[in-house]
Design a protein around this motif. Structure first.
Motif, PDB file in Angstrom:
ATOM      1  N   ALA A 135       0.829  -1.208   0.000  1.00 10.91           N
ATOM      2  CA  ALA A 135       0.000   0.000   0.000  1.00 10.91           C
ATOM      3  C   ALA A 135       0.863   1.257   0.000  1.00 10.91           C
ATOM      4  N   CYS A 136       1.957   1.228   0.757  1.00  7.95           N
ATOM      5  CA  CYS A 136       2.884   2.369   0.770  1.00  7.95           C
ATOM      6  C   CYS A 136       3.476   2.595  -0.618  1.00  7.95           C
ATOM      7  N   GLY A 137       3.787   1.499  -1.314  1.00  4.26           N
ATOM      8  CA  GLY A 137       4.317   1.627  -2.667  1.00  4.26           C
ATOM      9  C   GLY A 137       3.346   2.318  -3.592  1.00  4.26           C
ATOM     10  N   ALA A 138       2.072   1.930  -3.510  1.00  2.38           N
ATOM     11  CA  ALA A 138       1.054   2.580  -4.335  1.00  2.38           C
ATOM     12  C   ALA A 138       0.925   4.053  -3.974  1.00  2.38           C
ATOM     13  N   ALA A 139       0.960   4.351  -2.674  1.00  2.00           N
ATOM     14  CA  ALA A 139       0.783   5.728  -2.211  1.00  2.00           C
ATOM     15  C   ALA A 139       1.923   6.634  -2.670  1.00  2.00           C
ATOM     16  N   VAL A 140       3.180   6.153  -2.570  1.00  2.00           N
ATOM     17  CA  VAL A 140       4.291   7.020  -2.984  1.00  2.00           C
ATOM     18  C   VAL A 140       4.328   7.169  -4.504  1.00  2.00           C
ATOM     19  N   ALA A 141       3.948   6.121  -5.228  1.00  2.00           N
ATOM     20  CA  ALA A 141       3.884   6.248  -6.690  1.00  2.00           C
ATOM     21  C   ALA A 141       2.849   7.296  -7.073  1.00  2.00           C
ATOM     22  N   GLY A 142       1.710   7.256  -6.401  1.00  2.00           N
ATOM     23  CA  GLY A 142       0.679   8.253  -6.670  1.00  2.00           C
ATOM     24  C   GLY A 142       1.140   9.660  -6.358  1.00  2.00           C
ATOM     25  N   ARG A 143       1.875   9.804  -5.272  1.00  2.00           N
ATOM     26  CA  ARG A 143       2.378  11.131  -4.894  1.00  2.00           C
ATOM     27  C   ARG A 143       3.334  11.673  -5.955  1.00  2.00           C
ATOM     28  N   VAL A 144       4.272  10.840  -6.401  1.00  2.00           N
ATOM     29  CA  VAL A 144       5.248  11.280  -7.403  1.00  2.00           C
ATOM     30  C   VAL A 144       4.553  11.638  -8.712  1.00  2.00           C
ATOM     31  N   ALA A 389       5.609  -2.797  -5.407  1.00  2.00           N
ATOM     32  CA  ALA A 389       4.231  -2.329  -5.598  1.00  2.00           C
ATOM     33  C   ALA A 389       4.203  -0.977  -6.302  1.00  2.00           C
ATOM     34  N   ALA A 390       5.158  -0.116  -5.998  1.00  2.00           N
ATOM     35  CA  ALA A 390       5.227   1.176  -6.697  1.00  2.00           C
ATOM     36  C   ALA A 390       5.394   0.967  -8.193  1.00  2.00           C
ATOM     37  N   SER A 391       6.137  -0.089  -8.569  1.00  2.00           N
ATOM     38  CA  SER A 391       6.440  -0.326  -9.980  1.00  2.00           C
ATOM     39  C   SER A 391       5.223  -0.721 -10.807  1.00  2.00           C
ATOM     40  N   VAL A 392       4.120  -1.073 -10.163  1.00  2.00           N
ATOM     41  CA  VAL A 392       2.898  -1.406 -10.913  1.00  2.00           C
ATOM     42  C   VAL A 392       1.848  -0.317 -10.738  1.00  2.00           C
ATOM     43  N   ASN A 393       2.285   0.822 -10.227  1.00  2.00           N
ATOM     44  CA  ASN A 393       1.360   1.930  -9.996  1.00  2.00           C
ATOM     45  C   ASN A 393       1.811   3.221 -10.663  1.00  2.00           C
ATOM     46  N   GLY A 394       2.507   3.083 -11.815  1.00  2.00           N
ATOM     47  CA  GLY A 394       2.758   4.256 -12.637  1.00  2.00           C
ATOM     48  C   GLY A 394       4.148   4.839 -12.610  1.00  2.00           C
ATOM     49  N   VAL A 395       5.106   4.174 -11.923  1.00  2.00           N
ATOM     50  CA  VAL A 395       6.483   4.663 -11.913  1.00  2.00           C
ATOM     51  C   VAL A 395       7.430   3.509 -12.245  1.00  2.00           C
ATOM     52  N   ILE A 396       8.693   3.858 -12.542  1.00  2.00           N
ATOM     53  CA  ILE A 396       9.742   2.854 -12.686  1.00  2.00           C
ATOM     54  C   ILE A 396      10.546   2.852 -11.391  1.00  2.00           C
ATOM     55  N   GLU A 418       7.815 -11.084  -8.259  1.00  2.00           N
ATOM     56  CA  GLU A 418       7.651 -11.762  -9.543  1.00  2.00           C
ATOM     57  C   GLU A 418       6.244 -12.350  -9.672  1.00  2.00           C
ATOM     58  N   ILE A 419       5.719 -12.928  -8.614  1.00  2.00           N
ATOM     59  CA  ILE A 419       4.348 -13.460  -8.644  1.00  2.00           C
ATOM     60  C   ILE A 419       3.359 -12.346  -8.973  1.00  2.00           C
ATOM     61  N   ASN A 420       3.670 -11.131  -8.517  1.00  2.00           N
ATOM     62  CA  ASN A 420       2.800  -9.984  -8.765  1.00  2.00           C
ATOM     63  C   ASN A 420       3.071  -9.289 -10.095  1.00  2.00           C
ATOM     64  N   SER A 421       3.919  -9.880 -10.928  1.00  2.00           N
ATOM     65  CA  SER A 421       4.255  -9.283 -12.227  1.00  2.00           C
ATOM     66  C   SER A 421       4.761  -7.851 -12.071  1.00  2.00           C
ATOM     67  N   ALA A 422       5.576  -7.629 -11.054  1.00  2.00           N
ATOM     68  CA  ALA A 422       6.127  -6.291 -10.825  1.00  2.00           C
ATOM     69  C   ALA A 422       7.139  -5.935 -11.911  1.00  2.00           C
ATOM     70  N   ASN A 423       7.558  -4.673 -11.878  1.00  2.00           N
ATOM     71  CA  ASN A 423       8.515  -4.146 -12.860  1.00  2.00           C
ATOM     72  C   ASN A 423       9.663  -3.482 -12.103  1.00  2.00           C
TER      73      ASN A 423
END
Length: 641
Positions: A135-144, A389-396, A418-423
């Motif tokens: 969840a933190c990964g999604a939140a920081v990706a959204g912030r950036v 998690a950040a890598s699947v929410n709009g950032v590299i 990898e199970i989550n198909s992250a980047n």
């Protein structure tokens, strides 16, 4: 969603309808777990009221599942999949019958723990303690990225015994991720019984408060209390934890407050009794017939990631008179990528660090682009998941660390990425025995062997600063999880035989390819990373003694293309040379390919076969028989001279 719009949604809630839906969901939970003869009905039933309420007010629908401004719901205790599936079906995101009939059926997408391949599921969980980090990964990706959304994290009470949650909680407070709301299903039971007896010192409310969170305690089965708490959380200027006091197995009297129903389904007799109490029609036979007709048709579809738009920039070329370390070349390339992609329309590059910015050379980004840099402290487990998690929410995402901490210590987290198909781009320094004086506890000599077990995770070990620069730019653009490994020490630039730069601006990195650094007809020395320049020295020593050996750089030591393998196999004698455990590194890759292709090769290895002692890098190489002089001497012996 702004506060007024959210407040309106809360005001429009139909509590009578919520109550009716909760009963139906409980029926579905019991039907699917009884039919499958496995699952976790108890926690699913204690969580369902809060879960259903959040799904009714969150900005999530069948039509916005890929919108970067949608709200996110993370389920940390992934075993409550029956509750999640039932909510998603009532939201119109999943078909109503399939998830009940095919729950836990081999080949079905409706697995025992939630999977990101299910529409509406944000992160695959199962191993507890992961959800808040994701969840933190999604939140920081959204912030950036400048996206605005709310993040809800459902968690079990027992899982708070895991230390990763503390790491995530502190990170969320540090960066004031006020759009995160945690809902703890506080039914006070876990597999082994009462949480107060399993881990008496755990105080969930006090832990969140001490780390700077707002804490709200409610009746988790009272819809008005749940709604009021969500509204209060929305208005709060810091992250909020809602502790929802619930009953395990809520809704069926003989199940309530019984730890045995945490992970055990009802018998058929109990099922009919429970459905009678819920005043619902039993549906076992209907779904049993559906289940009989299930046919597995194709592999599961991977979750869809946002498209990226990345400017790889121009290569930085290091001339032969420059002696630097690969990690500094990484830092320069990374800073260049962050700077270039701050431009409008490009995907942001975000960097995660674990108290090692000066050593792993992410400090340039920290200094010049602090909004793209997240210092997580000594919290590797959280950081690996947060960055993934950040890598699947709009950032590299780039996660930089020492090899022991970024791979070995967080192997499970990388497996889940990898199970989550992250980047995710994992860049580790201080791998192999080049760590030297730090000793065996810091010598990551098994990263190839570990990551070859994670299907799809690429492993790259560049040989010099020029190849590092090319590889980092490749990794930024290439889809999927990539590990780039490098040593600690300054090393020479790899040159052609005429003394010019080998990895010049015309070079393009391709995963699995090899580069022939020196020609030779007698045999080949195949190396990578910190051993490649040493292999060139071996070549020079052997040449003086009349032995003509080629030097090959296999910078993708866990994978070779067919063409690359055929070139290596074409040599009469092959020696692998690596500062990694021999039998799980490059030698293993070549040997396995030879066996699978039924190709006879004559191969021997030089590598690490014990935990090395502390000492200067060259001294450690010498102690392990891996100095260029010793390797050359042993090659001559092997050749029968």
């Amino acid at each position: 969603m702004d506060f007024q719009s959210f407040s309106n949604k809360i005001a429009e809630l139909d509590y009578s309808k919520l109550q009716q839906d909760a009963v139906l969901c409980r029926g579905d939970i019991l039907t699917m777990t009884t039919l499958a003869a496995s699952g976790h009905p108890g926690g699913s039933m204690s969580t369902i009221d809060a879960l259903l309420t959040v799904y009714n007010v969150a900005n999530i629908s069948k039509n916005n599942l890929h919108d970067l401004n949608r709200d996110r719901i993370f389920i940390s205790h992934g075993h409550i999949s029956p509750a999640v599936y039932s909510c998603l079906a009532r939201k119109g995101i999943l078909p109503q019958d399939e998830y009940i009939a095919y729950f836990r059926k081999a080949g079905s997408m409706y697995e025992g723990h939630i999977e990101r391949s299910i529409p509406g599921v944000e992160w695959t969980t199962g191993n507890l303690g992961q959800g808040l980090s994701a969840a933190c990964g999604a939140a920081v990706a959204g912030r950036v990225c400048g996206n605005e959304f709310d993040v809800y994290v459902f968690m079990g009470d027992g899982e708070h015994e895991k230390g990763q949650i503390t790491e995530a909680r502190r990170f969320a407070a540090k960066y004031n991720l006020s759009n995160i709301t945690v809902i703890v299903d506080y039914n006070t039971l876990q597999i082994s019984g009462d949480i107060s007896k399993v881990m008496p010192s755990m105080n969930i409310a006090a832990s969140y408060k001490s780390d700077g969170w707002e804490v709200i305690q409610i009746d988790g089965h009272n819809f008005k209390d749940i709604a009021a708490a969500l509204l209060k959380a929305k208005s709060c200027s810091k992250p909020v934890c809602i502790i929802a006091e619930t009953a395990m197995g809520s809704g069926v009297s003989f199940m309530e407050h019984k730890a045995g129903f945490h992970g055990a389904p009802l018998s058929e007799e109990q099922y009919y009794e429970a459905m009678k109490e819920l005043k619902l029609e039993p549906a076992l036979e209907k779904y049993r017939e559906m289940r009989k007709g299930f046919m597995w048709a194709a592999p599961h579809i991977k979750a869809e990631n946002p498209k990226i738009n990345i400017n790889q920039g121009e290569r930085i070329i290091y001339q032969p008179d420059v002696k630097t370390d690969n990690r500094s070349a990484f830092g320069a390339a990374l800073l260049d990528l962050v700077k270039l992609n701050k431009q409008a329309g490009n995907t942001d590059v975000v960097v995660f660090d674990c108290d090692l910015a000066g050593s792993v050379k992410t400090n340039g980004v920290e200094k010049n682009f602090p909004e793209n840099f997240f210092q997580c402290g000594i919290s590797e487990h959280h950081t690996a998941v947060c960055a993934g998690a950040a890598s699947v929410n709009g950032v590299i995402s780039f996660f930089a660390d020492f090899g022991m901490f970024g791979v070995d210590e967080v192997y499970n987290q990388q497996r889940l990425n990898e199970i989550n198909s992250a980047n995710l781009k994992v860049v580790t320094t201080h791998v192999g025995i080049d760590v030297g004086e730090d000793g065996k506890t810091h010598m990551c000599i098994d990263y190839i062997g570990l990551l070859r077990n994670i299907f799809g995770f690429k492993v790259i070990a560049p040989a010099d600063p020029n190849q590092v620069d090319a590889v980092i730019r490749y990794a930024a653009k290439e889809s999927g999880n990539i590990h780039v490994a490098m040593g600690r020490s300054k090393i020479p630039v790899i040159t052609k035989e005429d003394g010019s730069v080998f990895y010049d601006d015309k070079y393009t990195f391709n995963y699995g390819d090899i580069d022939i650094i020196r020609q030779g007809s007698k045999g080949a020395i195949v190396a990578y990373g910190s051993t490649l320049f040493r292999a060139v020295k071996v070549h020079e020593i052997l040449k003086e003694k009349g032995y003509d050996f080629a030097v090959i750089n296999a910078a993708s030591p866990a994978y070779l293309t067919d063409d690359a393998f055929n070139k290596i196999a074409g040599y009469k004698k092959i020696f692998t040379y690596e500062d990694h455990i021999s039998l799980t590194g490059l030698y293993s890759t070549i040997a396995n390919m030879a066996l699978s292709k039924k190709v006879m090769i004559d191969a021997a290895y030089f590598g690490v076969n014990e935990f090395p002692m502390s000492g200067q890098s060259d001294e450690v190489y010498d102690m392990l028989g891996l100095s260029p002089e010793t390797v050359a001497e042993n090659i001559i012996k092997e050749m029968g001279a």
